[in-house]
Design an enzyme around this catalytic site. Structure first.
Site, PDB file in Angstrom:
ATOM      1  N   SER A 143      23.922 -41.612 -25.311  1.00 24.96           N
ATOM      2  CA  SER A 143      22.752 -41.099 -24.594  1.00 24.96           C
ATOM      3  C   SER A 143      21.540 -41.286 -25.485  1.00 24.96           C
ATOM      4  O   SER A 143      21.682 -41.451 -26.708  1.00 24.96           O
ATOM      5  CB  SER A 143      22.938 -39.598 -24.300  1.00 24.96           C
ATOM      6  OG  SER A 143      21.711 -38.989 -23.915  1.00 24.96           O
ATOM      7  N   TYR A 156      25.602 -31.037 -26.651  1.00 23.99           N
ATOM      8  CA  TYR A 156      25.515 -32.388 -26.076  1.00 23.99           C
ATOM      9  C   TYR A 156      24.836 -33.334 -27.058  1.00 23.99           C
ATOM     10  O   TYR A 156      25.327 -34.430 -27.342  1.00 23.99           O
ATOM     11  CB  TYR A 156      24.728 -32.329 -24.768  1.00 23.99           C
ATOM     12  CG  TYR A 156      24.691 -33.609 -23.982  1.00 23.99           C
ATOM     13  CD1 TYR A 156      23.652 -34.519 -24.149  1.00 23.99           C
ATOM     14  CD2 TYR A 156      25.684 -33.916 -23.073  1.00 23.99           C
ATOM     15  CE1 TYR A 156      23.608 -35.700 -23.429  1.00 23.99           C
ATOM     16  CE2 TYR A 156      25.651 -35.091 -22.329  1.00 23.99           C
ATOM     17  CZ  TYR A 156      24.606 -35.972 -22.514  1.00 23.99           C
ATOM     18  OH  TYR A 156      24.563 -37.133 -21.785  1.00 23.99           O
TER      19      TYR A 156
HETATM   20  C1  GCO Z   1      19.262 -33.188 -20.373  1.00 22.82           C
HETATM   21  C2  GCO Z   1      19.937 -34.435 -19.814  1.00 22.82           C
HETATM   22  C3  GCO Z   1      20.224 -35.333 -20.994  1.00 22.82           C
HETATM   23  C4  GCO Z   1      20.986 -36.562 -20.610  1.00 22.82           C
HETATM   24  C5  GCO Z   1      20.007 -37.543 -20.064  1.00 22.82           C
HETATM   25  C6  GCO Z   1      19.853 -38.703 -21.004  1.00 22.82           C
HETATM   26  O1  GCO Z   1      19.772 -32.078 -20.175  1.00 22.82           O
HETATM   27  O2  GCO Z   1      18.226 -33.391 -21.028  1.00 22.82           O
HETATM   28  O3  GCO Z   1      21.133 -34.119 -19.128  1.00 22.82           O
HETATM   29  O4  GCO Z   1      20.949 -34.598 -21.932  1.00 22.82           O
HETATM   30  O5  GCO Z   1      21.583 -37.021 -21.764  1.00 22.82           O
HETATM   31  O6  GCO Z   1      20.451 -37.933 -18.840  1.00 22.82           O
HETATM   32  O7  GCO Z   1      21.093 -39.334 -21.186  1.00 22.82           O
END
Ligand code: GCO
Length: 252
Positions: A143, A156
């Protein structure tokens, strides 16, 4: 230039929807035999039927990428049912959003388990077959949160930073055996994981304002990067992180 995947067996985790499904469809369109995965056998079968209805070669393999026994049983079954894996796409991922003061340890552990530990263990499971045949592709769907951070999503962000580091390490270890390992860093895509964000007018405006292309990504727009990395055309790309974010992280 060879972008075809004919004869390749591709396992894409979390591929009954969103980015995983887009990647699976694109790889199937390039000739791959795609193995569709999620925790639900019903969802896997429905996706397989849809893909086969489009003329593709698809198989279902339901397991929970974050659950050891489920994952190991499925991979054991893999050797008997569809042969080894030539292409592994570690796409399955979860997220939890909460302020630091409210972020439960269990939530932290769950996110790290699914987003980082499972990709490591799946790579460890499929690598021997790839090494033995002297060809393989491991594609980790990280990501832009593997490069930057955002408040309220510490697990995350940490898992995706870790996944980028894991990618580099495995690329070094597996490269000599003809196995490439790369990461794709999606920006903000219109997926179920982001529905709460897209429904928030302020967040939606922020994403559109911070992204030079002025919009959220369509999952189909991520698939091409995965096909490229899986193909012989991408055969000299190894240990890389390919950002697909409409320019968001390129801009202040
Ligand atoms: C958030 C989003 C991001 C994702 C985004 C980029 O909560 O900011 O879910 O964490 O990673 O779609 O990949």
């Amino acid at each position: 230039m060879d972008f075809r995947l004919d004869g390749r067996r591709a396992l894409i985790t979390g591929s009954t929807r969103g980015l995983g499904l887009a990647i699976a469809r694109a790889m199937a369109e390039q000739g791959a035999r795609v193995i569709i995965n999620s925790r639900s056998i019903d969802d896997c079968q429905a996706t397989v039927e849809a893909l086969m209805g489009e003329g593709h070669d698809a198989h279902a393999m339901a397991f929970d990428a974050g659950d050891g026994p489920s994952r190991e049983a499925a991979l054991t079954g893999l050797d008997n049912s569809t042969g080894g894996i030539d292409i592994l796409v570690n796409n399955a991922g979860i997220i939890h959003r909460a302020p630091l003061s409210e972020f439960a340890e269990e939530k932290w552990r769950n996110v790290l388990n699914v987003n980082l530990t499972a990709p490591f263990l799946l790579a460890q499971a499929v690598a021997p077959g790839m090494v033995q045949q002297g060809w393989g592709r491991i594609i980790n769907i990280a990501s832009i949160m593997g490069q930057i951070g955002r408040a309220t999503i510490p697990a995350y962000v940490s898992s995706k930073h870790g996944l980028v580091g894991l990618t580099k390490t495995l690329a070094i270890e597996l490269g000599p055996h003809g196995v490439t390992v790369n990461a794709i860093n999606p920006g903000y895509f219109a997926t179920e994981l982001n529905i709460p964000l897209m429904a928030d007018a302020d967040f939606d405006a922020m994403v559109k304002g911070r992204t030079p292309l002025g919009r959220w990504g369509d999952p189909a727009e991520l698939a091409g990067a995965a096909v490229f990395l899986a193909s012989d055309a991408g055969g000299y790309v190894n240990g890389a992180s390919l950002t697909v974010d409409g320019g968001m992280t390129a801009s202040l």
